[in-house]
Write a protein that holds these residues in place. Structure first.
Motif, PDB file in Angstrom:
ATOM      1  N   VAL A   1     102.119  66.689   7.241  1.00  0.00           N
ATOM      2  CA  VAL A   1     101.792  67.936   7.281  1.00  0.00           C
ATOM      3  C   VAL A   1     100.524  68.449   6.371  1.00  0.00           C
ATOM      4  CG1 VAL A   1     102.593  70.446   7.271  1.00  0.00           C
ATOM      5  CG2 VAL A   1     104.264  68.440   7.747  1.00  0.00           C
TER       6      VAL A   1
ATOM      7  N   VAL B   1     108.039  58.956   4.459  1.00  0.00           N
ATOM      8  CA  VAL B   1     107.853  58.984   5.819  1.00  0.00           C
ATOM      9  C   VAL B   1     108.902  58.223   6.666  1.00  0.00           C
ATOM     10  CG1 VAL B   1     106.427  58.462   7.900  1.00  0.00           C
ATOM     11  CG2 VAL B   1     105.529  59.891   5.904  1.00  0.00           C
TER      12      VAL B   1
ATOM     13  N   ILE C   1     106.461  71.011  15.889  1.00  0.00           N
ATOM     14  CA  ILE C   1     107.055  70.183  14.862  1.00  0.00           C
ATOM     15  C   ILE C   1     107.791  68.823  15.114  1.00  0.00           C
ATOM     16  CG2 ILE C   1     108.213  69.641  12.674  1.00  0.00           C
ATOM     17  CD1 ILE C   1     108.249  72.816  12.222  1.00  0.00           C
TER      18      ILE C   1
ATOM     19  N   CYS D   1      99.943  63.762  12.233  1.00  0.00           N
ATOM     20  CA  CYS D   1      99.668  65.103  11.099  1.00  0.00           C
ATOM     21  C   CYS D   1      99.888  66.290  11.670  1.00  0.00           C
ATOM     22  CB  CYS D   1      98.168  64.620  10.628  1.00  0.00           C
ATOM     23  SG  CYS D   1      97.757  65.797   9.350  1.00  0.00           S
TER      24      CYS D   1
ATOM     25  N   PRO E   1     100.136  68.472  16.708  1.00  0.00           N
ATOM     26  CA  PRO E   1     100.033  67.367  15.846  1.00  0.00           C
ATOM     27  C   PRO E   1      98.735  66.551  16.332  1.00  0.00           C
ATOM     28  CG  PRO E   1     102.255  66.894  17.025  1.00  0.00           C
ATOM     29  CD  PRO E   1     101.648  68.306  17.157  1.00  0.00           C
TER      30      PRO E   1
ATOM     31  N   ILE F   1     104.312  67.068   2.816  1.00  0.00           N
ATOM     32  CA  ILE F   1     103.337  68.404   2.941  1.00  0.00           C
ATOM     33  C   ILE F   1     102.127  68.147   1.729  1.00  0.00           C
ATOM     34  CG2 ILE F   1     103.208  70.942   2.939  1.00  0.00           C
ATOM     35  CD1 ILE F   1     106.467  71.056   3.554  1.00  0.00           C
TER      36      ILE F   1
ATOM     37  N   PRO G   1     111.610  68.382   3.673  1.00  0.00           N
ATOM     38  CA  PRO G   1     110.335  68.470   3.316  1.00  0.00           C
ATOM     39  C   PRO G   1     110.050  67.967   1.912  1.00  0.00           C
ATOM     40  CG  PRO G   1     111.249  70.621   3.112  1.00  0.00           C
ATOM     41  CD  PRO G   1     112.181  69.523   3.767  1.00  0.00           C
TER      42      PRO G   1
ATOM     43  N   GLY H   1     109.631  61.495  10.499  1.00  0.00           N
ATOM     44  CA  GLY H   1     108.783  61.657   9.441  1.00  0.00           C
ATOM     45  C   GLY H   1     107.373  61.621   9.950  1.00  0.00           C
ATOM     46  N   VAL H   2     106.861  62.594   9.195  1.00  0.00           N
ATOM     47  CA  VAL H   2     105.082  63.050   9.613  1.00  0.00           C
ATOM     48  C   VAL H   2     104.474  63.702   8.214  1.00  0.00           C
ATOM     49  CG1 VAL H   2     105.948  63.777  12.032  1.00  0.00           C
ATOM     50  CG2 VAL H   2     105.839  65.578  10.038  1.00  0.00           C
TER      51      VAL H   2
ATOM     52  N   HIS I   1     111.186  61.797   6.107  1.00  0.00           N
ATOM     53  CA  HIS I   1     110.998  63.132   5.453  1.00  0.00           C
ATOM     54  C   HIS I   1     109.543  63.523   5.889  1.00  0.00           C
ATOM     55  CE1 HIS I   1     113.624  63.048   2.090  1.00  0.00           C
ATOM     56  NE2 HIS I   1     113.618  61.699   2.258  1.00  0.00           N
ATOM     57  N   GLN I   2     109.110  64.780   5.602  1.00  0.00           N
ATOM     58  CA  GLN I   2     108.002  65.634   6.123  1.00  0.00           C
ATOM     59  C   GLN I   2     107.083  65.760   5.009  1.00  0.00           C
ATOM     60  OE1 GLN I   2     111.111  67.451   7.145  1.00  0.00           O
ATOM     61  NE2 GLN I   2     110.884  65.909   8.581  1.00  0.00           N
TER      62      GLN I   2
ATOM     63  N   PHE J   1     110.937  72.915   7.716  1.00  0.00           N
ATOM     64  CA  PHE J   1     110.967  71.552   7.747  1.00  0.00           C
ATOM     65  C   PHE J   1     112.238  70.990   7.343  1.00  0.00           C
ATOM     66  CE2 PHE J   1     106.581  72.559   7.730  1.00  0.00           C
ATOM     67  CZ  PHE J   1     106.051  72.188   8.808  1.00  0.00           C
TER      68      PHE J   1
END
Length: 247
Positions: A73, A139, A66, A177, A207, A146, A93, A70-71, A143-144, A90
């Motif tokens: 998912v 992002v 992880i 991602c 990722p 999802i 999230p 920001g990503v 934040h993640q 997370f």
């Protein structure tokens, strides 16, 4: 005994949810950042109930994959289980979810306040544009985001059905991602009252970097997630599940 344990869990699960919602109503007056530790604690309480009432445990693999910040998912979706369990791993999230959920009384208030991303699935291209706009903001804030690439729950062993929305979002965010595979549907089957004992395994994969073409990223996500999910189903520690029957 399996039915009895599942029945007791259902009662405790909804009683627990109701208690958390009522206790946390004052938090709706505070900034949304205060909601994430609370949501995480609620999710952990559900995992505790599963472990001690139905004998359903969880094993997390690949937490080191992880990235910070920001990503996007992209998670396999077999059960309601992952809609709360992923909150525990997370940091901040937010889920892409159907618009009807944020319209629910009380529960929907919390979903809106914490910043979940609602999608009107009947709105077509305009819904995708709105989803991307909100996700980019999330992002940027760290934040993640999802998303379930298949859009809805799929039973274990069912043929994959990856939608274009995840590629559109990936292309819009220009962020890594993280693919997530799991076997939760063996333990908390969709459209079933039964909760089975055993160990849910969640595998967080390395990722994908930003910049992969849309069509290619869908194929790569499907390849990685489905291959790992297949391994998790094959090696599952579960009592009384028949993957072929559920598919």
């Amino acid at each position: 005994m399996l039915f009895a344990r599942s029945f007791v869990f259902a009662i405790l699960f909804y009683a627990n949810l109701t208690a958390w919602l009522l206790m946390c109503l004052p938090l709706l007056a505070l900034p949304s950042r205060h909601m994430f530790p609370v949501a995480r604690a609620w999710a952990r309480s559900n995992l505790w109930l599963l472990r001690h009432v139905t004998g359903t445990k969880v094993e997390w693999r690949g937490l080191e994959n992880i990235p910070a910040g920001g990503v996007l998912v992209a998670a396999k979706h077999q059960s309601a289980w992952e809609t709360f369990a992923l909150l525990t791993v997370f940091e901040r999230p937010v889920f892409v979810l159907k618009q009807e959920l944020v319209r629910l009384p009380v529960f929907g208030w919390f979903l809106r306040h914490i910043g979940m991303i609602p999608v009107n699935r009947s709105a077509g291209a305009s819904a995708l544009a709105g989803m991307a706009r909100m996700a980019r903001e999330k992002v940027r804030e760290g934040h993640q985001v999802i998303i379930f690439p298949e859009g809805t729950r799929r039973p274990p062993g069912a043929p994959p059905d990856y939608r274009t929305g995840v590629a559109f979002l990936y292309d819009s965010l220009k962020a890594p991602c993280v693919p997530v595979a799991l076997n939760s549907g063996l333990f908390w089957p969709r459209r079933s009252f039964i909760r089975r004992p055993g160990t849910v395994v969640v595998s967080i994969l390395p990722p994908l970097p930003p910049g992969i073409p849309r069509r290619q990223v869908i194929a790569e996500l499907e390849r990685r997630i489905e291959a790992e999910t297949g391994r998790l189903l094959e090696n599952a520690d579960v009592a009384g599940a028949d993957i072929r029957r559920e598919a």
